[in-house]
Design an enzyme around this catalytic site. Structure first.
Site, PDB file in Angstrom:
ATOM      1  N   HIS A   1       0.845  -1.201   0.000  1.00 24.60           N
ATOM      2  CA  HIS A   1       0.000   0.000   0.000  1.00 24.60           C
ATOM      3  C   HIS A   1       0.881   1.253   0.000  1.00 24.60           C
ATOM      4  CE1 HIS A   1      -2.948  -2.728   2.386  1.00 24.60           C
ATOM      5  NE2 HIS A   1      -3.484  -2.567   1.195  1.00 24.60           N
TER       6      HIS A   1
ATOM      7  N   ARG B   1      -2.147  -5.848  -8.158  1.00 24.25           N
ATOM      8  CA  ARG B   1      -1.027  -6.705  -7.769  1.00 24.25           C
ATOM      9  C   ARG B   1      -0.712  -7.740  -8.841  1.00 24.25           C
ATOM     10  NH1 ARG B   1      -3.445  -8.725  -2.326  1.00 24.25           N
ATOM     11  NH2 ARG B   1      -5.250  -8.409  -3.658  1.00 24.25           N
TER      12      ARG B   1
ATOM     13  N   LYS C   1     -15.974  -7.305   6.318  1.00 25.27           N
ATOM     14  CA  LYS C   1     -14.650  -7.766   6.764  1.00 25.27           C
ATOM     15  C   LYS C   1     -14.556  -7.649   8.273  1.00 25.27           C
ATOM     16  CE  LYS C   1     -11.283  -7.383   3.122  1.00 25.27           C
ATOM     17  NZ  LYS C   1     -10.159  -6.668   2.546  1.00 25.27           N
TER      18      LYS C   1
ATOM     19  N   SER D   1      -3.128  -7.957   3.447  1.00 27.02           N
ATOM     20  CA  SER D   1      -3.185  -7.677   4.883  1.00 27.02           C
ATOM     21  C   SER D   1      -3.472  -8.961   5.663  1.00 27.02           C
ATOM     22  CB  SER D   1      -4.252  -6.621   5.174  1.00 27.02           C
ATOM     23  OG  SER D   1      -3.927  -5.425   4.510  1.00 27.02           O
TER      24      SER D   1
HETATM   25  N1  COA Z   1      -0.129  -4.173  -1.712  1.00 28.90           N
HETATM   26  C1  COA Z   1      -0.423  -5.110  -0.811  1.00 28.90           C
HETATM   27  N2  COA Z   1      -1.673  -5.548  -0.549  1.00 28.90           N
HETATM   28  C2  COA Z   1      -2.651  -5.011  -1.265  1.00 28.90           C
HETATM   29  C3  COA Z   1      -2.421  -4.044  -2.246  1.00 28.90           C
HETATM   30  C4  COA Z   1      -1.102  -3.617  -2.462  1.00 28.90           C
HETATM   31  N3  COA Z   1      -0.773  -2.695  -3.359  1.00 28.90           N
HETATM   32  N4  COA Z   1      -3.603  -3.712  -2.797  1.00 28.90           N
HETATM   33  C5  COA Z   1      -4.534  -4.442  -2.195  1.00 28.90           C
HETATM   34  N5  COA Z   1      -3.956  -5.229  -1.260  1.00 28.90           N
HETATM   35  C6  COA Z   1      -4.631  -6.194  -0.390  1.00 28.90           C
HETATM   36  C7  COA Z   1      -5.365  -5.554   0.761  1.00 28.90           C
HETATM   37  O1  COA Z   1      -4.556  -5.470   1.908  1.00 28.90           O
HETATM   38  C8  COA Z   1      -6.522  -6.513   0.970  1.00 28.90           C
HETATM   39  O2  COA Z   1      -6.103  -7.593   1.774  1.00 28.90           O
HETATM   40  P1  COA Z   1      -7.159  -8.394   2.687  1.00 28.90           P
HETATM   41  O3  COA Z   1      -8.287  -8.831   1.788  1.00 28.90           O
HETATM   42  O4  COA Z   1      -6.358  -9.516   3.191  1.00 28.90           O
HETATM   43  O5  COA Z   1      -7.618  -7.422   3.741  1.00 28.90           O
HETATM   44  C9  COA Z   1      -6.797  -7.059  -0.416  1.00 28.90           C
HETATM   45  O6  COA Z   1      -5.643  -6.824  -1.161  1.00 28.90           O
HETATM   46  C10 COA Z   1      -7.970  -6.420  -1.102  1.00 28.90           C
HETATM   47  O7  COA Z   1      -7.768  -5.009  -1.108  1.00 28.90           O
HETATM   48  P2  COA Z   1      -8.926  -4.023  -1.539  1.00 28.90           P
HETATM   49  O8  COA Z   1      -9.503  -4.475  -2.821  1.00 28.90           O
HETATM   50  O9  COA Z   1      -8.418  -2.632  -1.462  1.00 28.90           O
HETATM   51  O10 COA Z   1     -10.037  -4.382  -0.466  1.00 28.90           O
HETATM   52  P3  COA Z   1     -10.476  -3.590   0.749  1.00 28.90           P
HETATM   53  O11 COA Z   1     -11.442  -4.376   1.544  1.00 28.90           O
HETATM   54  O12 COA Z   1      -9.289  -3.127   1.472  1.00 28.90           O
HETATM   55  O13 COA Z   1     -11.265  -2.376   0.070  1.00 28.90           O
HETATM   56  C11 COA Z   1     -13.058  -1.351  -1.271  1.00 28.90           C
HETATM   57  C12 COA Z   1     -12.396  -2.620  -0.786  1.00 28.90           C
HETATM   58  C13 COA Z   1     -13.048  -0.294  -0.223  1.00 28.90           C
HETATM   59  C14 COA Z   1     -12.283  -0.816  -2.438  1.00 28.90           C
HETATM   60  C15 COA Z   1     -14.474  -1.740  -1.738  1.00 28.90           C
HETATM   61  O14 COA Z   1     -14.989  -2.695  -0.831  1.00 28.90           O
HETATM   62  C16 COA Z   1     -15.448  -0.567  -1.729  1.00 28.90           C
HETATM   63  O15 COA Z   1     -15.358   0.336  -2.531  1.00 28.90           O
HETATM   64  N6  COA Z   1     -16.409  -0.593  -0.800  1.00 28.90           N
HETATM   65  C17 COA Z   1     -17.413   0.480  -0.647  1.00 28.90           C
HETATM   66  C18 COA Z   1     -18.820  -0.004  -0.965  1.00 28.90           C
HETATM   67  C19 COA Z   1     -19.128   0.247  -2.416  1.00 28.90           C
HETATM   68  O16 COA Z   1     -19.112   1.349  -2.901  1.00 28.90           O
HETATM   69  N7  COA Z   1     -19.426  -0.850  -3.122  1.00 28.90           N
HETATM   70  C20 COA Z   1     -19.678  -0.796  -4.538  1.00 28.90           C
HETATM   71  C21 COA Z   1     -18.383  -0.892  -5.314  1.00 28.90           C
HETATM   72  S1  COA Z   1     -18.662  -0.849  -7.040  1.00 28.90           S
END
Ligand code: COA
Length: 162
Positions: free
Chosen positions: A18, A91, A42, A130
């Site tokens: 991140h 990723r 989550k 994460s």
């Molecule tokens: N390096 C390392 N890890 C990374 C990374 C990076 N560059 N990018 C993502 N990851 C990891 C994260 O740590 C996370 O790990 P985990 O699942 O073990 O916790 C995983 O990849 C997924 O990351 P992400 O896709 O960012 O998920 P998130 O839960 O952290 O966030 C949102 C998701 C916030 C983007 C999405 O749920 C959202 O927009 N929610 C709002 C509701 C909404 O509007 N919904 C309609 C969407 S169209």
């Protein structure tokens, strides 16, 4: 026009993957907000306040970056706060399918001036998440080099307390 970008996620906890995206996005845009989402699907180990404190401490060196928390629909938060760009990290191909679906749905919901922009994750960090970090740490494995040092210290303290 000032570019206001948003990088969002659960950050439970923030990793060097991140951080790498954040440091690069902070160079591209005038202002970058890290939006910690309250994601009801989550079960997070760290509270919102704990995540915010840990992230703020790790980003002190970046002067155009601030940290905020939000819940609900991402597009509502984006439109209400006048962001122009939503940054996402990719990723590997495994992220692509999910990300394209989300970007296309969000494109319908965002104001016309908002774009989703993808940055490729540094290959050094493309295998981490994460959840994997928490699992390895809780079982006594080393997460050195994968998570900012201050966050490892905080994880040692907080997990010891819980
Ligand atoms: N390096 C390392 N890890 C990374 C990374 C990076 N560059 N990018 C993502 N990851 C990891 C994260 O740590 C996370 O790990 P985990 O699942 O073990 O916790 C995983 O990849 C997924 O990351 P992400 O896709 O960012 O998920 P998130 O839960 O952290 O966030 C949102 C998701 C916030 C983007 C999405 O749920 C959202 O927009 N929610 C709002 C509701 C909404 O509007 N919904 C309609 C969407 S169209």
């Amino acid at each position: 026009m000032k570019t206001k970008a948003l990088y969002t996620g659960s950050f439970d906890p923030l990793t060097n993957g991140h951080l790498n995206i954040i440091e690069r996005a902070a160079k591209l845009y005038d202002e970058l907000t890290i939006g910690i989402i309250v994601n009801p699907s989550k079960k997070c180990v760290f509270s919102l306040d704990e995540r915010k404190d840990m992230i703020e401490e790790s980003l002190r060196h970046l002067k155009n970056v601030r940290v905020d928390c939000f819940s609900g629909l991402l597009a509502r938060y984006v439109n209400a706060n006048g962001f122009n760009v939503v940054v996402r990290g990719l990723r590997a191909t495994m992220d692509f399918e999910y990300e394209i679906q989300m970007a296309q749905m969000n494109a319908r919901l965002f104001d016309e001036t908002v774009e989703t922009v993808f940055l490729m994750t540094d290959p050094k960090y493309s295998f981490i998440s994460s959840s994997m970090i928490k699992e390895v740490h809780s079982l006594g494995g080393s997460i050195e080099g994968l998570v900012p040092g201050e966050i490892i210290r905080k994880m040692d303290e907080l997990i010891g307390d819980k």
